[in-house]
Design an enzyme around this catalytic site. Structure first.
Site, short mmCIF file in Angstrom:
data_model
loop_
_atom_site.label_atom_id
_atom_site.label_comp_id
_atom_site.label_asym_id
_atom_site.label_seq_id
_atom_site.Cartn_x
_atom_site.Cartn_y
_atom_site.Cartn_z
CB CYS A 26 -0.92 0.01 1.22
SG CYS A 26 -0.06 0.17 2.79
CB CYS A 72 3.61 -0.65 2.70
SG CYS A 72 2.28 -1.35 3.71
#
Length: 76
Positions: A10, A13
Site C-alpha cells: 500500500c 508501506c
C-alpha cells in the site's frame, strides 16, 4: 543489521520503505532491507496493522509510518 518492512504494498508501506532507506543512507549503517508482503509472516510478528518495521527480529512500529528521524534513532 536486518530491517524488514512489513506490508502488502500500500502507499503507506511504500512511504515507510522510503523513509527507512533514507534513514539508513543518512546514518551510514550497513543494513539489509527486506520487503515482507506475506501476510502469515507479518502475523507471526504479531503485527495486525501495516505498515510495520522490524529490526533484527524486534518489532519497532506497526500501523503507522515512522519518520526518518524516528528510524535513525533505532539504528544506533
Amino acid at each position: 543489521m536486518k530491517i524488514e518492512i512489513l506490508g502488502t504494498g500500500c502507499a503507506k508501506c511504500k512511504k515507510t520503505q522510503k523513509n527507512v532507506e533514507e534513514a539508513v543512507s543518512e546514518a551510514g549503517v550497513d543494513a539489509e532491507i527486506i520487503k515482507v508482503a506475506d501476510i502469515n509472516t507479518i502475523m507471526d510478528y504479531g503485527v495486525m496493522i501495516t505498515p510495520g518495521v522490524v529490526i533484527d527480529g524486534d518489532v519497532k512500529v506497526a500501523g503507522k509510518i515512522p519518520s526518518v528521524e524516528e528510524v535513525k534513532s533505532w539504528l544506533g
